[in-house]
Design a protein around this motif. Structure first.
Motif, PDB file in Angstrom:
ATOM      1  N   GLY A 107       0.560  -0.878  -0.104  1.00 55.55           N
ATOM      2  CA  GLY A 107      -0.075  -0.268  -0.018  1.00 55.55           C
ATOM      3  C   GLY A 107       0.903   1.156  -0.073  1.00 55.55           C
ATOM      4  N   ASP A 108       0.080   2.163   0.511  1.00 54.74           N
ATOM      5  CA  ASP A 108       0.738   3.780   0.437  1.00 54.74           C
ATOM      6  C   ASP A 108       2.143   3.569   1.326  1.00 54.74           C
ATOM      7  N   ILE A 109       1.635   3.224   2.603  1.00 56.92           N
ATOM      8  CA  ILE A 109       3.332   3.483   3.230  1.00 56.92           C
ATOM      9  C   ILE A 109       4.253   2.510   2.998  1.00 56.92           C
ATOM     10  N   GLN A 110       4.311   1.232   2.719  1.00 55.50           N
ATOM     11  CA  GLN A 110       4.979   0.971   1.706  1.00 55.50           C
ATOM     12  C   GLN A 110       5.356   1.351   0.421  1.00 55.50           C
ATOM     13  N   LEU A 111       5.096   1.955  -0.686  1.00 55.94           N
ATOM     14  CA  LEU A 111       5.661   2.738  -1.428  1.00 55.94           C
ATOM     15  C   LEU A 111       6.207   4.508  -1.199  1.00 55.94           C
ATOM     16  N   THR A 112       5.441   4.568  -0.133  1.00 56.52           N
ATOM     17  CA  THR A 112       6.871   5.329   0.882  1.00 56.52           C
ATOM     18  C   THR A 112       8.000   5.268   1.061  1.00 56.52           C
ATOM     19  N   LEU A 113       7.560   4.324   1.772  1.00 59.33           N
ATOM     20  CA  LEU A 113       9.422   3.826   2.932  1.00 59.33           C
ATOM     21  C   LEU A 113      10.061   3.425   1.356  1.00 59.33           C
ATOM     22  N   ALA A 114       9.594   3.359   0.512  1.00 64.53           N
ATOM     23  CA  ALA A 114      10.776   2.645  -0.729  1.00 64.53           C
ATOM     24  C   ALA A 114      10.882   3.324  -1.402  1.00 64.53           C
ATOM     25  N   GLN A 115      10.368   4.947  -1.499  1.00 66.26           N
ATOM     26  CA  GLN A 115      10.818   5.913  -2.317  1.00 66.26           C
ATOM     27  C   GLN A 115      11.588   6.392  -0.748  1.00 66.26           C
ATOM     28  N   LYS A 116      11.522   6.352  -0.196  1.00 69.66           N
ATOM     29  CA  LYS A 116      11.896   8.171   0.978  1.00 69.66           C
ATOM     30  C   LYS A 116      13.352   7.659   1.189  1.00 69.66           C
ATOM     31  N   VAL A 117      13.653   5.956   1.679  1.00 73.13           N
ATOM     32  CA  VAL A 117      14.713   5.392   1.979  1.00 73.13           C
ATOM     33  C   VAL A 117      16.364   5.212   0.734  1.00 73.13           C
ATOM     34  N   PRO A 118      16.797   5.478   1.129  1.00 78.56           N
ATOM     35  CA  PRO A 118      17.685   4.950   0.007  1.00 78.56           C
ATOM     36  C   PRO A 118      17.943   3.329   0.020  1.00 78.56           C
ATOM     37  N   VAL A 119      16.866   2.770  -0.169  1.00 74.90           N
ATOM     38  CA  VAL A 119      17.326   1.241  -0.700  1.00 74.90           C
ATOM     39  C   VAL A 119      18.313   0.573  -1.313  1.00 74.90           C
ATOM     40  N   ALA A 120      19.115  -0.322  -1.163  1.00 74.20           N
ATOM     41  CA  ALA A 120      20.002  -0.432  -2.378  1.00 74.20           C
ATOM     42  C   ALA A 120      19.139  -2.303  -2.654  1.00 74.20           C
ATOM     43  N   ALA A 121      18.275  -2.381  -2.115  1.00 71.80           N
ATOM     44  CA  ALA A 121      17.739  -4.110  -2.885  1.00 71.80           C
ATOM     45  C   ALA A 121      17.133  -4.588  -2.387  1.00 71.80           C
ATOM     46  N   ALA A 122      15.790  -5.347  -2.261  1.00 73.44           N
ATOM     47  CA  ALA A 122      15.205  -5.933  -1.530  1.00 73.44           C
ATOM     48  C   ALA A 122      14.707  -7.171  -1.794  1.00 73.44           C
ATOM     49  N   VAL A 123      14.403  -7.813  -0.412  1.00 73.98           N
ATOM     50  CA  VAL A 123      14.336  -9.359  -1.081  1.00 73.98           C
ATOM     51  C   VAL A 123      13.147 -10.233  -0.667  1.00 73.98           C
ATOM     52  N   ILE A 124      11.815 -10.781  -0.749  1.00 76.12           N
ATOM     53  CA  ILE A 124      10.628 -10.300  -1.015  1.00 76.12           C
ATOM     54  C   ILE A 124      10.966 -12.583  -0.494  1.00 76.12           C
ATOM     55  N   VAL A 125      10.284 -12.181   1.073  1.00 77.82           N
ATOM     56  CA  VAL A 125       9.782 -13.667   1.824  1.00 77.82           C
ATOM     57  C   VAL A 125       8.639 -14.031   1.475  1.00 77.82           C
ATOM     58  N   THR A 126       8.232 -15.065   1.246  1.00 78.29           N
ATOM     59  CA  THR A 126       6.965 -16.081   1.244  1.00 78.29           C
ATOM     60  C   THR A 126       6.174 -17.858   1.129  1.00 78.29           C
ATOM     61  N   THR A 127       5.865 -17.524   1.340  1.00 79.53           N
ATOM     62  CA  THR A 127       5.693 -19.188   0.654  1.00 79.53           C
ATOM     63  C   THR A 127       4.800 -19.919  -0.186  1.00 79.53           C
ATOM     64  N   PRO A 128       4.930 -21.225  -0.056  1.00 77.49           N
ATOM     65  CA  PRO A 128       4.459 -22.178  -1.706  1.00 77.49           C
ATOM     66  C   PRO A 128       3.393 -21.680  -1.735  1.00 77.49           C
ATOM     67  N   GLN A 129       2.322 -21.116  -1.011  1.00 76.24           N
ATOM     68  CA  GLN A 129       0.540 -20.994  -1.272  1.00 76.24           C
ATOM     69  C   GLN A 129       0.556 -20.635  -2.303  1.00 76.24           C
ATOM     70  N   ASP A 130      -0.420 -20.808  -3.139  1.00 71.34           N
ATOM     71  CA  ASP A 130      -0.738 -19.724  -4.157  1.00 71.34           C
ATOM     72  C   ASP A 130      -0.995 -18.798  -3.769  1.00 71.34           C
ATOM     73  N   ILE A 131      -1.868 -18.030  -3.015  1.00 74.68           N
ATOM     74  CA  ILE A 131      -2.470 -16.946  -2.371  1.00 74.68           C
ATOM     75  C   ILE A 131      -1.147 -16.220  -1.968  1.00 74.68           C
ATOM     76  N   ALA A 132      -0.353 -16.229  -1.066  1.00 72.83           N
ATOM     77  CA  ALA A 132       1.005 -16.197  -1.045  1.00 72.83           C
ATOM     78  C   ALA A 132       2.318 -15.520  -2.034  1.00 72.83           C
ATOM     79  N   LEU A 133       2.135 -16.747  -2.852  1.00 70.17           N
ATOM     80  CA  LEU A 133       2.788 -16.160  -4.406  1.00 70.17           C
ATOM     81  C   LEU A 133       1.923 -15.077  -4.926  1.00 70.17           C
TER      82      LEU A 133
END
Length: 351
Positions: free
Chosen positions: A208-234
């Motif tokens: 949502g908006d908070i995640q976008l704001t954080l990603a834009q305002k903070v000089p993040v070098a890279a991201a890692v995505i954590v998921t489970t194998p479930q279809d809904i999580a993917l």
């Protein structure tokens, strides 16, 4: 020795070990053992220990690797003051809650430390901060020496900051988006961070908006995505990849958590939540599968009591899985984004 290190290749050493080293020295000590000193741009102690065992078997001689870590920032940062001590910020994110993102983030931080790096963790999950519990610091409060900057809390050498250290977690749940974003910026910019090779940010779940704001305002070098194998999580994890693409933050890869359950009695591997979901997603998004973690009661129990297998037994089976993933994250950050990477093309100009 140098030929072996040049010829050895892996995902983190695609051009050989020496292709990433800025210093290489072989010493023969009085005990007829060989000590190899290397200066490397990312933590990789565990993999080099494995190489040392292979060489020792081949040469019938004791071999050890002594590493000096020389991590560089892969992205120019607008942080100043003590925040300038942070070389690389890595966001640990998930498309949905309940996939074990925070537990994974904490264990990855400890794993990077076990590999030789200086690490901090910042809890950006304003609405549901869990880092204090995971670090065994539920009742701890930060101090301040100058009344301006807060000192991070320290757990087993890991520097940490969370809104959970400052306010009751139930109060944070009623904040509006701008308040939550403002609180996070204060946590980052008003903490007296020590020198860190990596600061992991435990992102709030969702896109949502908070995640976008954080990603834009903070000089993040890279991201890692954590998921489970479930279809809904993917499905939700794919939205997370799309969000970081939108704000031009590279996604290093996918971690598939709760990938399988290993029976304690017979060793049978059961794919309770589905099989190979993370593999297929990494392929479809043209990114890497950084690793797969089991559904293990010890991980859950450690999290509940603020413990970590990485601290109790850094060479145990679970710890080694986390350390391998941590090496993959740090290695791919260097290989994909650092100008010193052996994979960076050389541009030649002709008159």
């Amino acid at each position: 020795m140098s030929d072996t290190l040049t010829d050895y290749t892996s995902e983190n050493f695609p051009k050989g070990v020496l292709s990433v080293c800025s210093h290489f020295q072989v010493n023969h000590n009085q005990a007829h053992a060989i000590d190899v000193k290397l200066t490397v741009p990312f933590p990789c102690q565990g993999e080099l220990d494995d190489i040392a065992k292979l060489l020792a078997d081949t040469l019938q001689q004791a071999i050890s690797f002594s590493l000096e870590l020389s991590v560089s920032a892969v992205r120019a940062s607008s942080l100043s003051g003590s925040q300038a001590n942070i070389k690389n910020i890595i966001a640990i994110a998930s498309g949905k809650g309940g996939v074990g993102k925070s537990t994974t983030a904490v264990n990855l931080a400890y794993a990077l430390m076990a590999e030789g790096a200086k690490v901090g963790i910042l809890d950006a999950d304003i609405y549901g901060p869990s880092i204090p519990t995971l670090l065994g610091l539920k009742e701890a409060k930060p101090s301040s020496e100058d009344g301006k900057l807060m000192n991070p809390l320290v757990a087993n050498g890991l520097s940490a900051m969370s809104i959970g250290f400052l306010v009751d977690k139930n109060d944070a749940t009623v904040w509006r988006g701008p308040m939550a974003s403002g609180a996070f910026n204060q946590l980052l910019n008003e903490t007296a961070w020590p020198e860190l090779d990596y600061l992991l940010i435990d992102m709030p779940p969702g896109t949502g908006d908070i995640q976008l704001t954080l990603a834009q305002k903070v000089p993040v070098a890279a991201a890692v995505i954590v998921t489970t194998p479930q279809d809904i999580a993917l499905i939700d994890a794919a939205k997370g990849v799309a969000m970081f693409d939108k704000v031009k933050v590279p996604v290093l890869g996918i971690i598939e958590n709760m990938s399988y359950h290993l029976c304690e009695n017979c060793g049978h591997k059961s794919h309770i939540f589905g099989e190979a979901g993370g593999v297929k997603m990494a392929e479809s998004k043209q990114t890497s599968l950084l690793g797969q973690l089991p559904l293990d009661i010890n991980i859950r129990q450690d999290a509940d009591f603020g413990h970590s297998e990485l601290i109790e037994n850094s060479t145990g089976d679970i710890a080694c899985l986390y350390r391998r993933i941590a090496r993959n994250i740090a290695g791919q950050l260097f290989l994909q984004l650092d100008n010193a990477s052996p994979l960076t093309p050389t541009v030649e100009y002709e008159d």
